[in-house]
Design an enzyme around this catalytic site. Structure first.
Site, PDB file in Angstrom:
ATOM      1  N   GLY A  14       0.860  -1.189  -0.070  1.00  0.00           N
ATOM      2  CA  GLY A  14      -0.004   0.114  -0.144  1.00  0.00           C
ATOM      3  C   GLY A  14       0.819   1.281  -0.064  1.00  0.00           C
ATOM      4  CG  ASP A  65      -7.252 -12.401   2.984  1.00  0.00           C
ATOM      5  OD1 ASP A  65      -7.896 -11.627   3.727  1.00  0.00           O
ATOM      6  OD2 ASP A  65      -6.998 -12.815   1.865  1.00  0.00           O
ATOM      7  CE  LYS A 163      -8.933   3.258   7.290  1.00  0.00           C
ATOM      8  NZ  LYS A 163      -7.719   2.396   7.606  1.00  0.00           N
TER       9      LYS A 163
END
Length: 345
Positions: A14, A65, A163
């Site tokens: 990322g 994962d 989030k």
């Protein structure tokens, strides 16, 4: 501190994750990072080389994962710190918001559980500004880390809701089950800055659509901006500072900048790449009308004309954090790196 301590960074491919890895290696830490598939290992190594580390000694990859238990015990083994940066990001608006929410919440709890069982000292969680100040619309109210967004607010995106719920779940876990493990949280605003490869922040979509000419008119959206280098630096400061345990930190470089202002800036300061950038401003009424038929327009309609007064004073005072980039510098670095790595033709 012995800089040979090991840090786990989740989500090494990322935009923020790889910058965290880069800075940790530069500071002498050993680093583990998780990838959903080992097929992307060379991609991470390429990005680190682009960042200046030719041979990333002290870096280990683990396939893991967020939605599976496998290998998380291996990932956290012998780690003193964990930077939990990985989070699902929907490239399109999901039909079912749980496609984004469940991996965010369950993945966070999976990482925290593994970290606690392995004796990790502190976890730093990457949340976002949406978990702090989304519900505030008064431009005169200074938004600090004391605030929380309402996850049930009308217009809340699945990503922002994920989030909020993931961060809430993390604080609940620490309070009820964390034992001696510590937690700190970073809440960045829109992240720009230099990409080290083709994996970019979701915020870059605005730049892409401006620069390729597909954004024919510019909606009146205001954005607070953080440079990815500053965000990574803040993660590491929150990881090591004794006073950061139990704290949230807003990450932003400066005040708000509107998309029309961004368009004008690009036209003036980067004329070689901004020929297709429009400076025509799209009326709020047209965006709201389009929102009746278009999911993307519907998602941005609640943000039109909203300017939030966000404070980064806590991070500056407590962690001695000083952003290295202004809004404008972060945008220039974004565009230059997008061109360099072929994200933008």
């Amino acid at each position: 501190m012995d800089k040979k301590e090991t840090v786990l960074v989740t989500g090494g491919t990322g935009f923020v994750g790889v910058h965290c890895i880069l800075q940790l290696l530069q500071k002498g830490y050993r680093v583990k990072t998780t990838l959903r598939t080992m097929n992307r290992k060379e991609e991470v190594l390429d990005m680190l080389r682009n960042g200046g580390i030719a041979t990333p000694d002290g870096l280990e990859f683990v396939e893991a994962d967020l939605m599976k238990d496998a290998n998380w015990d291996k990932a956290v083994k012998d780690c003193r710190f964990v930077l939990h940066v990985a989070s699902p990001m929907a490239t399109v608006i999901p039909r079912d918001e749980n496609e984004v929410i469940r991996p965010a919440v369950d993945g966070t709890l999976r990482v925290l559980t593994a970290a606690k069982n392995a004796g990790v000292k502190r976890v730093v969680l990457t949340s976002n500004f949406g978990a702090v100040g989304y519900s505030h619309k008064d431009p005169h109210t200074v938004i600090t880390e004391e605030e929380w967004s309402n996850p049930h607010q009308k217009g809340m995106t699945a990503y922002n809701r994920s989030k909020i719920l993931a961060e809430r779940a993390a604080w609940d876990f620490i309070r009820k089950e964390g034992e001696q493990m510590e937690l700190a949280v970073i809440n960045p605003v829109a992240i720009f800055g230099p990409t080290l490869g083709r994996d970019i922040s979701g915020s870059f979509a605005f730049l892409t659509h401006m620069l390729d000419g597909s954004m024919k008119s510019i909606p009146q959206l205001n954005m607070n901006i953080a440079d990815v280098r500053d965000v990574a630096d803040l993660h590491i400061r929150a990881m090591t500072h004794p006073g950061a345990s139990g704290q949230r930190f807003l990450a932003l470089s400066g005040g708000a900048m509107s998309l029309p202002e961004m368009a004008v800036f690009l036209k003036k300061e980067m004329p070689g790449v901004s020929q297709k950038v429009s400076t025509k401003v799209l009326s709020n009424g047209l965006v709201r009308l389009a929102g009746l038929f278009n999911k993307q327009a519907k998602a941005i309609a609640p943000l039109l004309g909203v300017s939030r007064n966000v404070s980064n004073a806590k991070a500056k005072k407590m962690l001695d954090w000083q952003p290295i980039a202004t809004n404008e510098q972060a945008i220039v670095a974004s565009v230059e790196s997008m061109i360099k790595f072929g994200v933008l033709q």
